[in-house]
Design a protein around this motif. Structure first.
Motif, PDB file in Angstrom:
ATOM      1  N   LEU A 191     -92.227 103.697  43.714  1.00 17.11           N
ATOM      2  CA  LEU A 191     -92.430 103.936  42.288  1.00 17.11           C
ATOM      3  C   LEU A 191     -91.535 103.017  41.474  1.00 17.11           C
ATOM      4  O   LEU A 191     -90.415 102.712  41.877  1.00 17.11           O
ATOM      5  CB  LEU A 191     -92.130 105.393  41.938  1.00 17.11           C
ATOM      6  CG  LEU A 191     -93.071 106.444  42.537  1.00 17.11           C
ATOM      7  CD1 LEU A 191     -92.560 107.844  42.224  1.00 17.11           C
ATOM      8  CD2 LEU A 191     -94.491 106.275  42.011  1.00 17.11           C
ATOM      9  N   LEU A 192     -92.032 102.618  40.328  1.00 17.17           N
ATOM     10  CA  LEU A 192     -91.297 101.688  39.471  1.00 17.17           C
ATOM     11  C   LEU A 192     -90.227 102.424  38.661  1.00 17.17           C
ATOM     12  O   LEU A 192     -90.481 103.453  38.043  1.00 17.17           O
ATOM     13  CB  LEU A 192     -92.258 100.995  38.508  1.00 17.17           C
ATOM     14  CG  LEU A 192     -91.623 100.039  37.488  1.00 17.17           C
ATOM     15  CD1 LEU A 192     -90.982  98.848  38.199  1.00 17.17           C
ATOM     16  CD2 LEU A 192     -92.657  99.572  36.476  1.00 17.17           C
ATOM     17  N   THR A 193     -89.009 101.875  38.695  1.00 19.80           N
ATOM     18  CA  THR A 193     -87.916 102.309  37.823  1.00 19.80           C
ATOM     19  C   THR A 193     -87.260 101.052  37.269  1.00 19.80           C
ATOM     20  O   THR A 193     -86.944 100.135  38.032  1.00 19.80           O
ATOM     21  CB  THR A 193     -86.872 103.142  38.588  1.00 19.80           C
ATOM     22  OG1 THR A 193     -87.510 104.285  39.153  1.00 19.80           O
ATOM     23  CG2 THR A 193     -85.769 103.607  37.659  1.00 19.80           C
ATOM     24  N   LEU A 194     -87.095 100.995  35.969  1.00 16.41           N
ATOM     25  CA  LEU A 194     -86.566  99.799  35.318  1.00 16.41           C
ATOM     26  C   LEU A 194     -85.213 100.090  34.680  1.00 16.41           C
ATOM     27  O   LEU A 194     -84.985 101.177  34.149  1.00 16.41           O
ATOM     28  CB  LEU A 194     -87.536  99.301  34.240  1.00 16.41           C
ATOM     29  CG  LEU A 194     -88.911  98.830  34.728  1.00 16.41           C
ATOM     30  CD1 LEU A 194     -89.796  98.483  33.542  1.00 16.41           C
ATOM     31  CD2 LEU A 194     -88.781  97.636  35.654  1.00 16.41           C
ATOM     32  N   VAL A 225     -99.467  98.704  29.930  1.00 19.55           N
ATOM     33  CA  VAL A 225    -100.106  99.798  30.653  1.00 19.55           C
ATOM     34  C   VAL A 225     -99.776  99.730  32.139  1.00 19.55           C
ATOM     35  O   VAL A 225     -99.596 100.752  32.802  1.00 19.55           O
ATOM     36  CB  VAL A 225    -101.633  99.769  30.428  1.00 19.55           C
ATOM     37  CG1 VAL A 225    -102.326 100.808  31.302  1.00 19.55           C
ATOM     38  CG2 VAL A 225    -101.949 100.019  28.952  1.00 19.55           C
ATOM     39  N   GLY A 226     -99.682  98.508  32.677  1.00 24.10           N
ATOM     40  CA  GLY A 226     -99.370  98.345  34.091  1.00 24.10           C
ATOM     41  C   GLY A 226     -98.027  98.966  34.458  1.00 24.10           C
ATOM     42  O   GLY A 226     -97.860  99.507  35.557  1.00 24.10           O
ATOM     43  N   VAL A 227     -97.073  98.897  33.560  1.00 26.35           N
ATOM     44  CA  VAL A 227     -95.761  99.493  33.801  1.00 26.35           C
ATOM     45  C   VAL A 227     -95.887 101.011  33.911  1.00 26.35           C
ATOM     46  O   VAL A 227     -95.302 101.640  34.807  1.00 26.35           O
ATOM     47  CB  VAL A 227     -94.785  99.122  32.664  1.00 26.35           C
ATOM     48  CG1 VAL A 227     -93.492  99.919  32.781  1.00 26.35           C
ATOM     49  CG2 VAL A 227     -94.487  97.632  32.695  1.00 26.35           C
ATOM     50  N   ALA A 228     -96.657 101.605  33.001  1.00 27.81           N
ATOM     51  CA  ALA A 228     -96.869 103.050  33.037  1.00 27.81           C
ATOM     52  C   ALA A 228     -97.538 103.466  34.334  1.00 27.81           C
ATOM     53  O   ALA A 228     -97.157 104.467  34.966  1.00 27.81           O
ATOM     54  CB  ALA A 228     -97.710 103.485  31.833  1.00 27.81           C
ATOM     55  N   LEU A 229     -98.540 102.710  34.761  1.00 29.93           N
ATOM     56  CA  LEU A 229     -99.243 103.040  35.998  1.00 29.93           C
ATOM     57  C   LEU A 229     -98.316 102.966  37.206  1.00 29.93           C
ATOM     58  O   LEU A 229     -98.342 103.837  38.085  1.00 29.93           O
ATOM     59  CB  LEU A 229    -100.426 102.083  36.196  1.00 29.93           C
ATOM     60  CG  LEU A 229    -101.547 102.159  35.151  1.00 29.93           C
ATOM     61  CD1 LEU A 229    -102.576 101.069  35.408  1.00 29.93           C
ATOM     62  CD2 LEU A 229    -102.215 103.522  35.174  1.00 29.93           C
ATOM     63  N   ALA A 230     -97.479 101.930  37.264  1.00 32.15           N
ATOM     64  CA  ALA A 230     -96.586 101.737  38.407  1.00 32.15           C
ATOM     65  C   ALA A 230     -95.486 102.782  38.462  1.00 32.15           C
ATOM     66  O   ALA A 230     -94.911 103.022  39.527  1.00 32.15           O
ATOM     67  CB  ALA A 230     -95.979 100.340  38.364  1.00 32.15           C
ATOM     68  N   MET A 231     -95.159 103.399  37.325  1.00 29.83           N
ATOM     69  CA  MET A 231     -94.146 104.457  37.324  1.00 29.83           C
ATOM     70  C   MET A 231     -94.668 105.757  37.923  1.00 29.83           C
ATOM     71  O   MET A 231     -93.890 106.600  38.366  1.00 29.83           O
ATOM     72  CB  MET A 231     -93.659 104.716  35.892  1.00 29.83           C
ATOM     73  CG  MET A 231     -92.753 103.636  35.346  1.00 29.83           C
ATOM     74  SD  MET A 231     -92.153 104.060  33.682  1.00 29.83           S
ATOM     75  CE  MET A 231     -91.023 102.686  33.378  1.00 29.83           C
ATOM     76  N   LEU A 249     -91.598  87.220  40.133  1.00 28.93           N
ATOM     77  CA  LEU A 249     -91.026  88.260  40.972  1.00 28.93           C
ATOM     78  C   LEU A 249     -91.954  89.468  41.068  1.00 28.93           C
ATOM     79  O   LEU A 249     -92.559  89.888  40.103  1.00 28.93           O
ATOM     80  CB  LEU A 249     -89.678  88.697  40.374  1.00 28.93           C
ATOM     81  CG  LEU A 249     -88.930  89.833  41.066  1.00 28.93           C
ATOM     82  CD1 LEU A 249     -88.419  89.372  42.426  1.00 28.93           C
ATOM     83  CD2 LEU A 249     -87.780  90.315  40.195  1.00 28.93           C
ATOM     84  N   VAL A 250     -92.059  90.004  42.275  1.00 27.04           N
ATOM     85  CA  VAL A 250     -92.772  91.277  42.482  1.00 27.04           C
ATOM     86  C   VAL A 250     -91.771  92.408  42.230  1.00 27.04           C
ATOM     87  O   VAL A 250     -90.803  92.571  42.974  1.00 27.04           O
ATOM     88  CB  VAL A 250     -93.348  91.377  43.902  1.00 27.04           C
ATOM     89  CG1 VAL A 250     -94.005  92.744  44.107  1.00 27.04           C
ATOM     90  CG2 VAL A 250     -94.364  90.272  44.153  1.00 27.04           C
ATOM     91  N   LEU A 251     -91.999  93.185  41.175  1.00 27.48           N
ATOM     92  CA  LEU A 251     -91.049  94.230  40.795  1.00 27.48           C
ATOM     93  C   LEU A 251     -91.129  95.455  41.695  1.00 27.48           C
ATOM     94  O   LEU A 251     -90.121  96.097  41.985  1.00 27.48           O
ATOM     95  CB  LEU A 251     -91.284  94.654  39.346  1.00 27.48           C
ATOM     96  CG  LEU A 251     -90.896  93.644  38.267  1.00 27.48           C
ATOM     97  CD1 LEU A 251     -91.145  94.232  36.893  1.00 27.48           C
ATOM     98  CD2 LEU A 251     -89.441  93.245  38.396  1.00 27.48           C
ATOM     99  N   VAL A 252     -92.323  95.811  42.106  1.00 30.95           N
ATOM    100  CA  VAL A 252     -92.484  96.997  42.951  1.00 30.95           C
ATOM    101  C   VAL A 252     -93.644  96.782  43.914  1.00 30.95           C
ATOM    102  O   VAL A 252     -94.716  96.334  43.521  1.00 30.95           O
ATOM    103  CB  VAL A 252     -92.688  98.267  42.089  1.00 30.95           C
ATOM    104  CG1 VAL A 252     -93.945  98.184  41.258  1.00 30.95           C
ATOM    105  CG2 VAL A 252     -92.711  99.513  42.962  1.00 30.95           C
ATOM    106  N   GLU A 253     -93.392  97.091  45.183  1.00 28.34           N
ATOM    107  CA  GLU A 253     -94.415  97.003  46.215  1.00 28.34           C
ATOM    108  C   GLU A 253     -95.151  98.340  46.319  1.00 28.34           C
ATOM    109  O   GLU A 253     -94.792  99.323  45.668  1.00 28.34           O
ATOM    110  CB  GLU A 253     -93.773  96.663  47.561  1.00 28.34           C
ATOM    111  CG  GLU A 253     -93.048  95.319  47.585  1.00 28.34           C
ATOM    112  CD  GLU A 253     -93.990  94.153  47.811  1.00 28.34           C
ATOM    113  OE1 GLU A 253     -95.215  94.401  47.879  1.00 28.34           O
ATOM    114  OE2 GLU A 253     -93.506  93.019  47.908  1.00 28.34           O
ATOM    115  N   LYS A 254     -96.152  98.364  47.199  1.00 23.94           N
ATOM    116  CA  LYS A 254     -96.856  99.612  47.453  1.00 23.94           C
ATOM    117  C   LYS A 254     -95.927 100.626  48.104  1.00 23.94           C
ATOM    118  O   LYS A 254     -94.965 100.267  48.762  1.00 23.94           O
ATOM    119  CB  LYS A 254     -98.070  99.372  48.351  1.00 23.94           C
ATOM    120  CG  LYS A 254     -99.306  98.890  47.596  1.00 23.94           C
ATOM    121  CD  LYS A 254    -100.532  98.985  48.474  1.00 23.94           C
ATOM    122  CE  LYS A 254    -101.789  98.666  47.652  1.00 23.94           C
ATOM    123  NZ  LYS A 254    -103.021  98.837  48.455  1.00 23.94           N
TER     124      LYS A 254
END
Length: 495
Positions: free
Chosen positions: A216-219, A160-166, A208-213
């Protein structure tokens, strides 16, 4: 004993046959996600069902599109209960190599995700176009999409965290390792999970921090597989079919048939805007002309195509139909019963405008903020079209009668030397005196109210006229001030 053995063998054969894949159906989702895309996907799912396919592969190549259309597609995919739903993002050689924005929403609606090497997925925050460029949608819109994407992730077993960060640029996403198991957690979840691991005596390590504030997250495909979000990385659809237990050469591909292309064409923003513009200009021309003629026919045809497209994509319902019929009825009253242009004509145009707005969306009253954004966008678009059509209408009345070709076809102003005659009048001088030609200075009587347009009887002819803005009562004696083609300007006759 032999009978029991034979029964067991037959049972095993039956079970093995029932486990054989019945077929895979490939549905492409390419380009911008529009309302017409929903129709194509719905038809593809139905065709897969009719064909007995046990796997539907959605091949996704898109930068995104309409939020409402993406949510509709996600709902369609989520409702599939008789087949395996698989999202596949192919490499750039087959398309864009991305599944961003609305594409990510659609991907998370599938029960499995596979990606080709070199592809990516994410950046699902809703945005809108402004004069300065693309800007993030208001928090209410972001919240609605964030909640929906999180719900899809939860349903299909994705983090769910991945969805939120996107979707949310305020989410921080970081790797952690608990007893050697790699996980992705949000910044809010991190302290609680750390305390819980310490309390249970489990090893805990931050990664590792994948995305900061504010990002938006892209993988990538590799990251999606590394964190267990995707089910694997595969080069192409044929390889994916084999991996899923199907013969790649036996795949069934849904293609765009003439009907799909027709729907896409008549529902495209450019075509719809052009048809609306033509329809409104023709409506203005019909209202300011006596009787019913070519402009009215053109307007009806233009509106018919617009509403046909809306009906095909499911946006045109009984409410829009009622508004349209009321608008047409009011215009008919204005044209045939009350000459000129007044409350009935204005009411008719307002009803038609409302029908045009609502025909571009699948809701009447917005329930979510992103629906409010769509409503405002549609209203602004229709408003600009109205402004453009009124401008074209004004230029038509002013410029066209002054062109050389037009002057040779219709009546020019008195003293211009034009050989033009009134419609239906003979071209000989003798006939000209009895043909009822209107010239500057001629006098007559207003048959209807002039508000400022209406009908008057001048030189024995019933003609459509207009004042310079003043309203005159029926029965008022008027004098012709100016004649340009079919446009006759009058004023009240001075005593």
């Amino acid at each position: 004993m032999k009978k029991m053995l034979l029964f067991t063998v037959l049972l095993l054969v039956f079970l093995s046959l029932s486990l054989v894949a019945e077929g895979a159906w490939v549905v492409p989702i390419e380009g911008d996600i529009e309302a017409s895309t929903v129709i194509f996907i719905r038809r593809g799912i139905q065709q897969a069902k009719n064909a007995g396919a046990d796997t539907i592969i959605f091949r996704i190549n898109t930068f995104g599109g309409r939020v409402d259309s993406a949510l509709q597609i996600a709902t369609l995919i989520g409702a599939v209960d008789n087949a395996r739903t698989v999202a596949f993002v192919p490499a750039a050689a087959e398309g864009l190599g991305v599944s961003w924005s609305a594409g990510a929403l659609i991907s998370f609606a599938c029960s499995e995700i596979y990606m080709a090497p070199g592809t990516s997925i994410g950046a699902a925050a809703p945005v809108y176009q402004t004069a300065e460029g693309m800007e993030m949608a208001p928090e209410k819109s972001v919240s609605a999409v964030r909640t929906q994407l999180a719900a899809l992730a939860e349903k299909n077993g994705y983090p769910v965290g991945v969805a939120l960060a996107m979707v949310d640029a305020d989410i921080v996403l970081q790797e952690i390792s608990v007893d050697g198991e790699l996980q992705l957690v949000t910044g809010e979840e991190l302290p609680q999970l750390k305390r819980q691991a310490e309390k249970e005596g489990r090893s805990f390590e931050e990664g590792l921090v994948l995305v900061e504030k504010e990002k938006l997250l892209t993988l990538t495909a590799g990251q999606m597989e590394k964190y267990g979000i995707s089910s694997g990385t595969v080069a192409d659809v044929d390889g994916l079919a084999v991996l899923l237990g199907h013969d790649g050469k036996a795949l069934e591909y849904q293609t765009y048939d003439p009907f799909d292309r027709f729907v896409i064409f008549i529902t495209s923003a450019g075509v719809v805007s052009l048809l609306m513009l033509i329809g409104l200009v023709a409506t203005y021309l019909e209202i300011t002309s006596p009787g019913f003629g070519i402009p009215g026919t053109v307007a009806i045809l233009a509106y018919s195509v617009v509403f046909l497209g809306s009906a095909l994509i499911g946006y045109f319902d009984s409410f829009e139909l009622i508004l349209l019929l009321v608008g047409i009825a009011l215009l008919a009253v204005e044209i045939f019963i009350i000459p000129g242009f007044g409350a009935a004509g204005i009411g008719g145009i307002v009803c038609i405008a409302a029908a045009l707005i609502f025909s571009q969306q699948d809701f009447i009253v917005p329930e979510f903020s992103w629906q409010t954004d769509i409503l405002l966008k549609n209203a602004a678009r229709i408003g600009l079209i109205f402004l453009g059509s009124f401008t074209i209408f004004g230029l038509t009345l002013f410029v066209v009668p002054r062109t050389g070709i037009f002057r040779r076809l219709v009546l020019g102003p008195a003293g211009s030397g034009s050989s033009a005659v009134a419609v239906g009048a003979a071209t000989s001088p003798e006939a000209e005196n009895t043909g009822g030609i209107i010239r500057t200075g001629d006098q007559g009587e207003a048959i209807s109210e002039l508000r400022p347009a209406g009908t008057a009887r001048i030189s024995g002819r019933r003609v459509s006229v207009q004042t310079q803005g003043e309203f005159l009562e029926a029965g008022t004696w008027v004098e012709v001030l100016e004649v340009w083609g079919s446009r006759i300007v009058v004023r009240e006759r001075k005593a």
